[in-house]
Enzyme design. Structure first.
Site, PDB file in Angstrom:
ATOM      1  N   LYS A 134      55.855   0.208 -14.654  1.00 27.05           N
ATOM      2  CA  LYS A 134      55.406  -0.402 -13.403  1.00 27.05           C
ATOM      3  C   LYS A 134      53.978  -0.920 -13.551  1.00 27.05           C
ATOM      4  O   LYS A 134      53.068  -0.189 -13.946  1.00 27.05           O
ATOM      5  CB  LYS A 134      55.461   0.618 -12.259  1.00 27.05           C
ATOM      6  CG  LYS A 134      56.868   1.004 -11.850  1.00 27.05           C
ATOM      7  CD  LYS A 134      56.878   2.015 -10.718  1.00 27.05           C
ATOM      8  CE  LYS A 134      56.662   1.376  -9.375  1.00 27.05           C
ATOM      9  NZ  LYS A 134      56.855   2.346  -8.274  1.00 27.05           N
ATOM     10  N   ILE A 135      53.805  -2.184 -13.182  1.00 24.20           N
ATOM     11  CA  ILE A 135      52.497  -2.834 -13.213  1.00 24.20           C
ATOM     12  C   ILE A 135      52.251  -3.438 -11.842  1.00 24.20           C
ATOM     13  O   ILE A 135      53.104  -4.148 -11.315  1.00 24.20           O
ATOM     14  CB  ILE A 135      52.455  -3.931 -14.289  1.00 24.20           C
ATOM     15  CG1 ILE A 135      52.685  -3.323 -15.680  1.00 24.20           C
ATOM     16  CG2 ILE A 135      51.123  -4.692 -14.242  1.00 24.20           C
ATOM     17  CD1 ILE A 135      52.758  -4.358 -16.793  1.00 24.20           C
TER      18      ILE A 135
END
Length: 370
Positions: free
Chosen positions: A141-142
């Site tokens: 997740k970014i």
């Protein structure tokens, strides 16, 4: 449609992911039971989820003692604890991953939120997490900050699957989809098999209503009261229209011809905050094939009990959604400021949770050392 709302949701083409993970869920068989009985086909995590898991459970004591005996510092301990949970969850979902050709069976882990405004370090951490977990069904997740966008592209270009998080506005969502497509183009140039690279774009829902409703409540006008609880769904509908528009045309078709999969919209923050609203509205009203809805367990059980799944409730509703935003603008609601506020608060909340996680693990390590 079947009488079982979760089965109906799955049959309508919505992938049901659980927005929670803990060692206890894994060791007690709770997560396996949700997979078997509640149509759960993936899991998302974030710093807040891990902070809660570490502070409320004893399931980590044995690993913490081993880390303390090794002399691990707090940062290393947090990395090992969280990646262990995610790796084990990946293994639990491996059969689903394989049976869906990689579409589902996904588990997400987030980069250190303190890096949200640092492109270089976010990209580096994403690759480190990918290697540390070492499972093909992982998604890193970014956050969709301005600085996060090029990190998303770089991570995808290395063949790593990405869950883009903290998306609030359609404008930023378009930027995310551009970062995704560019990343796949670079991955192709780098010799990666595009069929193995997957991505979702986590478009946050309920928080939009929370912020907009707060501003509407300050306006003494019946028209403001009529718009309460309408902005979040309208925003998501416009996002889906942008998705349909983006994943069409020659540029995308060239990638699809090489096996690329479109970046799926993921409805996040689908737990209802206002008790005056239906506790399943961010599920019932966002049904369309090819999306993900990641739910907290409370919402999952509410949908199972009384969800009203009536088929596609998204396609063709963009004009209706735009009307909501036109009415908000007419009342003086600055929606651009709403989205900036939400992104800033989102990053800050995760940073606070990360600090709490570090503090908890520090205390546990100290206690283990005696």
């Amino acid at each position: 449609m079947t009488a079982n709302p979760l089965a109906a949701l799955s049959e309508a083409g919505v992938s049901i992911w659980l927005d929670d993970l803990s060692r206890e869920r894994l060791t007690t068989g709770n997560l396996g039971e949700l997979i078997a009985t509640k149509h759960v086909v993936g899991v998302t995590t974030n710093p807040t989820i891990f902070a809660s898991a570490l502070s409320n459970g004893e399931s980590y004591d044995e690993q913490v003692r081993a880390l303390a005996a090794r002399g691990a510092d707090t940062e290393a301990a947090v990395r090992e604890i969280t990646t262990t949970d995610v790796r084990n969850a990946c293994d639990l979902f491996r059969d689903i991953y394989e049976s869906t050709d990689g579409v589902d069976g996904r588990v997400s882990i987030e980069v250190d939120p303190r890096l949200a405004n640092d492109t270089e370090r976010t990209a580096a951490e994403a690759l480190d997490l990918w290697k540390a977990v070492d499972r093909p069904n992982l998604m890193v997740k970014i956050p969709a900050t301005v600085e996060g966008l090029p990190a998303i592209t770089r991570t995808l270009a290395e063949g790593v699957s990405v869950n883009v998080t903290l998306i609030f506005s359609v404008e930023r969502y378009r930027d995310v989809m551009e970062a995704f497509i560019t990343g796949l183009e670079q991955a192709k140039a780098n010799g990666h098999d595009l069929r193995g690279i997957h991505s979702v774009a986590s478009f946050f829902v309920s928080r939009v209503d929370t912020e907009v409703d707060k501003r509407l409540d300050k306006i003494d006008d019946p028209a403001a009261a009529e718009l309460r609880g309408k902005a979040a769904i309208a925003n998501a509908l416009l996002a889906y229209a942008a998705y349909e528009e983006t994943f069409a045309g020659p540029r995308w078709e060239a990638l699809a011809a090489d096996g690329a999969r479109a970046q799926r919209p993921l409805w996040a923050s689908t737990g209802v905050k206002d008790p005056n609203y239906s506790d399943t509205q961010y599920v019932d009203q966002l049904v369309v094939a090819g999306v993900v809805n990641t739910m907290p367990e409370k919402t999952l059980h509410a949908v199972a009990d009384h969800g009203a799944i009536t088929g596609d409730t998204v396609t063709g509703r963009a004009a209706q959604a735009q009307e909501v935003f036109d009415r908000l603008a007419a009342l003086g609601i600055d929606v651009d400021d709403v989205f900036v506020t939400l992104e800033t608060e989102g990053v800050e909340k995760f940073e606070k949770s990360w600090a709490e996680l570090l503090e908890t693990v520090t205390g546990q390590l100290d206690q283990a050392k005696g």
